[in-house]
Motif scaffolding. Structure first.
Motif, PDB file in Angstrom:
ATOM      1  N   PHE A   1      47.895 -46.719 -45.054  1.00 19.98           N
ATOM      2  CA  PHE A   1      48.650 -46.363 -46.202  1.00 19.98           C
ATOM      3  C   PHE A   1      50.145 -47.209 -46.119  1.00 19.98           C
ATOM      4  O   PHE A   1      50.373 -47.771 -47.449  1.00 19.98           O
ATOM      5  CB  PHE A   1      49.349 -44.896 -46.128  1.00 19.98           C
ATOM      6  CG  PHE A   1      49.845 -44.590 -47.558  1.00 19.98           C
ATOM      7  CD1 PHE A   1      49.197 -44.148 -48.556  1.00 19.98           C
ATOM      8  CD2 PHE A   1      51.228 -44.288 -47.401  1.00 19.98           C
ATOM      9  CE1 PHE A   1      49.754 -43.908 -49.825  1.00 19.98           C
ATOM     10  CE2 PHE A   1      52.065 -44.012 -48.511  1.00 19.98           C
ATOM     11  CZ  PHE A   1      51.125 -43.605 -49.658  1.00 19.98           C
ATOM     12  N   PHE A   2      50.601 -47.549 -44.985  1.00 19.98           N
ATOM     13  CA  PHE A   2      51.503 -48.392 -44.906  1.00 19.98           C
ATOM     14  C   PHE A   2      51.205 -49.823 -44.293  1.00 19.98           C
ATOM     15  O   PHE A   2      51.883 -50.393 -43.273  1.00 19.98           O
ATOM     16  CB  PHE A   2      52.618 -47.648 -43.990  1.00 19.98           C
ATOM     17  CG  PHE A   2      53.316 -46.468 -44.480  1.00 19.98           C
ATOM     18  CD1 PHE A   2      53.981 -46.432 -45.641  1.00 19.98           C
ATOM     19  CD2 PHE A   2      52.818 -45.130 -43.975  1.00 19.98           C
ATOM     20  CE1 PHE A   2      54.597 -45.266 -45.988  1.00 19.98           C
ATOM     21  CE2 PHE A   2      53.263 -44.139 -44.364  1.00 19.98           C
ATOM     22  CZ  PHE A   2      54.256 -44.028 -45.531  1.00 19.98           C
ATOM     23  N   THR A   3      50.207 -50.480 -45.086  1.00 18.83           N
ATOM     24  CA  THR A   3      50.011 -51.628 -44.790  1.00 18.83           C
ATOM     25  C   THR A   3      51.103 -52.919 -44.617  1.00 18.83           C
ATOM     26  O   THR A   3      51.213 -53.926 -43.556  1.00 18.83           O
ATOM     27  CB  THR A   3      48.662 -52.185 -45.630  1.00 18.83           C
ATOM     28  OG1 THR A   3      49.113 -52.215 -46.805  1.00 18.83           O
ATOM     29  CG2 THR A   3      47.523 -51.447 -45.494  1.00 18.83           C
ATOM     30  N   GLY A   4      51.854 -52.762 -45.585  1.00 17.73           N
ATOM     31  CA  GLY A   4      52.848 -53.749 -45.674  1.00 17.73           C
ATOM     32  C   GLY A   4      54.273 -53.500 -44.781  1.00 17.73           C
ATOM     33  O   GLY A   4      55.037 -54.328 -44.765  1.00 17.73           O
ATOM     34  N   LEU A   5      54.399 -52.441 -44.001  1.00 13.30           N
ATOM     35  CA  LEU A   5      55.530 -52.352 -43.385  1.00 13.30           C
ATOM     36  C   LEU A   5      55.549 -52.361 -41.748  1.00 13.30           C
ATOM     37  O   LEU A   5      54.473 -52.085 -41.175  1.00 13.30           O
ATOM     38  CB  LEU A   5      56.145 -50.616 -43.744  1.00 13.30           C
ATOM     39  CG  LEU A   5      56.349 -50.192 -45.049  1.00 13.30           C
ATOM     40  CD1 LEU A   5      56.735 -48.888 -45.021  1.00 13.30           C
ATOM     41  CD2 LEU A   5      57.294 -51.101 -45.639  1.00 13.30           C
ATOM     42  N   LYS A   6      56.457 -52.804 -41.273  1.00 19.83           N
ATOM     43  CA  LYS A   6      56.451 -52.988 -39.832  1.00 19.83           C
ATOM     44  C   LYS A   6      57.490 -52.173 -39.130  1.00 19.83           C
ATOM     45  O   LYS A   6      58.549 -51.905 -39.777  1.00 19.83           O
ATOM     46  CB  LYS A   6      56.603 -54.480 -39.456  1.00 19.83           C
ATOM     47  CG  LYS A   6      55.413 -55.479 -40.231  1.00 19.83           C
ATOM     48  CD  LYS A   6      55.973 -56.874 -39.641  1.00 19.83           C
ATOM     49  CE  LYS A   6      54.856 -57.693 -40.458  1.00 19.83           C
ATOM     50  NZ  LYS A   6      54.997 -59.288 -39.943  1.00 19.83           N
ATOM     51  N   LEU A   7      57.440 -51.834 -37.961  1.00 22.65           N
ATOM     52  CA  LEU A   7      58.446 -51.355 -37.045  1.00 22.65           C
ATOM     53  C   LEU A   7      59.537 -52.172 -36.737  1.00 22.65           C
ATOM     54  O   LEU A   7      59.098 -53.147 -35.911  1.00 22.65           O
ATOM     55  CB  LEU A   7      57.703 -50.607 -36.193  1.00 22.65           C
ATOM     56  CG  LEU A   7      57.070 -49.348 -36.589  1.00 22.65           C
ATOM     57  CD1 LEU A   7      56.427 -48.510 -35.247  1.00 22.65           C
ATOM     58  CD2 LEU A   7      57.658 -48.288 -37.383  1.00 22.65           C
ATOM     59  N   ARG A   8      60.857 -51.827 -36.661  1.00 21.08           N
ATOM     60  CA  ARG A   8      61.725 -52.204 -35.952  1.00 21.08           C
ATOM     61  C   ARG A   8      61.793 -52.009 -34.647  1.00 21.08           C
ATOM     62  O   ARG A   8      61.970 -52.892 -33.672  1.00 21.08           O
ATOM     63  CB  ARG A   8      63.210 -52.036 -36.634  1.00 21.08           C
ATOM     64  CG  ARG A   8      64.374 -52.904 -36.255  1.00 21.08           C
ATOM     65  CD  ARG A   8      65.618 -52.446 -36.753  1.00 21.08           C
ATOM     66  NE  ARG A   8      66.892 -53.108 -36.533  1.00 21.08           N
ATOM     67  CZ  ARG A   8      67.365 -54.172 -37.182  1.00 21.08           C
ATOM     68  NH1 ARG A   8      66.555 -54.412 -38.357  1.00 21.08           N
ATOM     69  NH2 ARG A   8      68.247 -54.716 -36.699  1.00 21.08           N
ATOM     70  N   GLN A   9      61.512 -50.832 -34.456  1.00 19.34           N
ATOM     71  CA  GLN A   9      61.653 -50.158 -32.845  1.00 19.34           C
ATOM     72  C   GLN A   9      60.572 -49.279 -32.797  1.00 19.34           C
ATOM     73  O   GLN A   9      60.229 -48.549 -33.800  1.00 19.34           O
ATOM     74  CB  GLN A   9      62.894 -49.811 -32.475  1.00 19.34           C
ATOM     75  CG  GLN A   9      64.169 -50.817 -32.405  1.00 19.34           C
ATOM     76  CD  GLN A   9      65.464 -49.864 -32.040  1.00 19.34           C
ATOM     77  OE1 GLN A   9      65.955 -49.383 -32.679  1.00 19.34           O
ATOM     78  NE2 GLN A   9      65.916 -50.271 -30.781  1.00 19.34           N
ATOM     79  N   GLY A  10      60.011 -48.973 -31.584  1.00 19.99           N
ATOM     80  CA  GLY A  10      59.153 -47.778 -31.279  1.00 19.99           C
ATOM     81  C   GLY A  10      57.790 -47.917 -31.670  1.00 19.99           C
ATOM     82  O   GLY A  10      57.180 -48.939 -31.798  1.00 19.99           O
ATOM     83  N   ARG A  11      57.022 -46.694 -32.084  1.00 22.85           N
ATOM     84  CA  ARG A  11      55.908 -46.799 -32.409  1.00 22.85           C
ATOM     85  C   ARG A  11      55.503 -45.816 -33.698  1.00 22.85           C
ATOM     86  O   ARG A  11      56.362 -45.144 -34.250  1.00 22.85           O
ATOM     87  CB  ARG A  11      54.956 -45.947 -31.221  1.00 22.85           C
ATOM     88  CG  ARG A  11      55.362 -44.725 -31.138  1.00 22.85           C
ATOM     89  CD  ARG A  11      54.657 -44.071 -30.070  1.00 22.85           C
ATOM     90  NE  ARG A  11      54.619 -42.738 -29.739  1.00 22.85           N
ATOM     91  CZ  ARG A  11      54.346 -41.436 -30.613  1.00 22.85           C
ATOM     92  NH1 ARG A  11      53.757 -41.609 -31.424  1.00 22.85           N
ATOM     93  NH2 ARG A  11      54.928 -40.317 -30.203  1.00 22.85           N
ATOM     94  N   TRP A  12      54.428 -46.041 -34.103  1.00 16.95           N
ATOM     95  CA  TRP A  12      53.839 -45.216 -35.316  1.00 16.95           C
ATOM     96  C   TRP A  12      53.352 -43.905 -34.834  1.00 16.95           C
ATOM     97  O   TRP A  12      53.493 -43.610 -33.654  1.00 16.95           O
ATOM     98  CB  TRP A  12      52.542 -45.916 -36.126  1.00 16.95           C
ATOM     99  CG  TRP A  12      53.122 -46.975 -36.978  1.00 16.95           C
ATOM    100  CD1 TRP A  12      52.821 -48.409 -36.595  1.00 16.95           C
ATOM    101  CD2 TRP A  12      53.838 -47.229 -38.134  1.00 16.95           C
ATOM    102  NE1 TRP A  12      53.275 -49.141 -37.421  1.00 16.95           N
ATOM    103  CE2 TRP A  12      53.946 -48.421 -38.322  1.00 16.95           C
ATOM    104  CE3 TRP A  12      54.433 -46.354 -38.852  1.00 16.95           C
ATOM    105  CZ2 TRP A  12      54.747 -48.948 -39.488  1.00 16.95           C
ATOM    106  CZ3 TRP A  12      55.260 -46.750 -39.994  1.00 16.95           C
ATOM    107  CH2 TRP A  12      55.203 -47.992 -40.181  1.00 16.95           C
ATOM    108  N   LEU A  13      52.992 -42.964 -35.835  1.00 13.61           N
ATOM    109  CA  LEU A  13      52.613 -41.749 -35.282  1.00 13.61           C
ATOM    110  C   LEU A  13      51.073 -41.824 -34.573  1.00 13.61           C
ATOM    111  O   LEU A  13      50.581 -42.746 -34.868  1.00 13.61           O
ATOM    112  CB  LEU A  13      52.554 -40.809 -36.616  1.00 13.61           C
ATOM    113  CG  LEU A  13      53.956 -40.377 -37.175  1.00 13.61           C
ATOM    114  CD1 LEU A  13      53.565 -39.335 -38.493  1.00 13.61           C
ATOM    115  CD2 LEU A  13      54.636 -39.785 -36.469  1.00 13.61           C
ATOM    116  N   GLU A  14      51.077 -41.076 -33.676  1.00  9.59           N
ATOM    117  CA  GLU A  14      49.691 -40.819 -33.005  1.00  9.59           C
ATOM    118  C   GLU A  14      49.091 -39.616 -33.138  1.00  9.59           C
ATOM    119  O   GLU A  14      49.824 -38.538 -33.395  1.00  9.59           O
ATOM    120  CB  GLU A  14      49.938 -41.358 -31.491  1.00  9.59           C
ATOM    121  CG  GLU A  14      50.592 -42.651 -31.344  1.00  9.59           C
ATOM    122  CD  GLU A  14      50.731 -43.083 -29.750  1.00  9.59           C
ATOM    123  OE1 GLU A  14      50.746 -42.052 -29.140  1.00  9.59           O
ATOM    124  OE2 GLU A  14      51.293 -44.228 -29.604  1.00  9.59           O
TER     125      GLU A  14
END
Length: 204
Positions: A108-121
């Motif tokens: 769903f969030f193909t164009g967003l990147k993380l500044r810190q940490g991780r995505w949901l798992e």
């Protein structure tokens, strides 16, 4: 003197109006570009009319999953981060919580990147990803606690600054959002489909 003062005042107002309109135009253009980039990998699904018999349901999902080229159906729930009424006029998006299944976040969030940490798992419950402005506005860092619907959520990821509406987003697991919003197990919310990996979305 009065005439000169009024003339100068009119010029100042005109300049301020141009600056404000220019800033608003730039902000809206940035939002459109970011939105197009972010959801470029999914297709939004909506009823053909307001007829109650055509509302989104589990049957809709089953029908979509039988369509050639459809890879994944994605449910999304949306809610305000705070139930406090905002004061004044604002041209920015409100702070919003999105409920998305962990396995669907990357789709769903193909164009967003993380500044810190991780995505949901998978297995996450009261973990949350926050946008840049949510993090700065609430003084959050990895491991901080953010309250939504009177529940504590632990920040495990902070998104990069986009200067657009995703900065106001927070993301929690779909089932947790459904439970905290006290919705039925069959609640659909927003519905999107992601094309199969070997399919051009424009062909669906």
């Amino acid at each position: 003197k009065v005439r000169t003062g009024l003339t100068v005042f009119g010029i100042v107002i005109g300049i301020l109006a141009l600056v404000v309109m220019g800033s608003m135009s730039e902000y809206f253009n940035t939002n459109i570009e970011v939105a197009a980039k972010m959801v470029s990998g999914v297709i939004g699904i909506a009823p053909a009319s307001r007829d109650v018999n055509l509302r989104l349901s589990e049957n809709t999902i089953r029908q979509l999953e039988r369509v050639d080229g459809v890879g994944t159906t994605i449910r999304v729930l949306s809610d305000r981060l705070s139930d406090e009424a905002s004061s004044g006029v604002s041209f920015t998006a409100p702070e919003t919580v999105l409920g998305v299944a962990a396995e669907h976040v990357a789709l769903f969030f193909t164009g967003l990147k993380l500044r810190q940490g991780r995505w949901l798992e998978r297995g996450d419950q009261y973990e949350i990803i926050v946008g840049y402005k949510v993090a700065t506005g609430h003084n959050l860092s990895l491991g901080s606690t953010l309250v939504w619907r009177k529940k504590d959520f632990t920040v495990v990821g902070i998104m990069e600054n986009t200067n657009a509406w995703p900065d106001q987003l927070s993301i929690v697991p779909f089932e947790v959002a459904r439970r905290e919003m006290k919705l039925a197990p069959t609640a659909i919310g927003g519905l999107y489909v992601a094309p199969a990996s070997d399919v051009d979305g424009d062909a669906l």
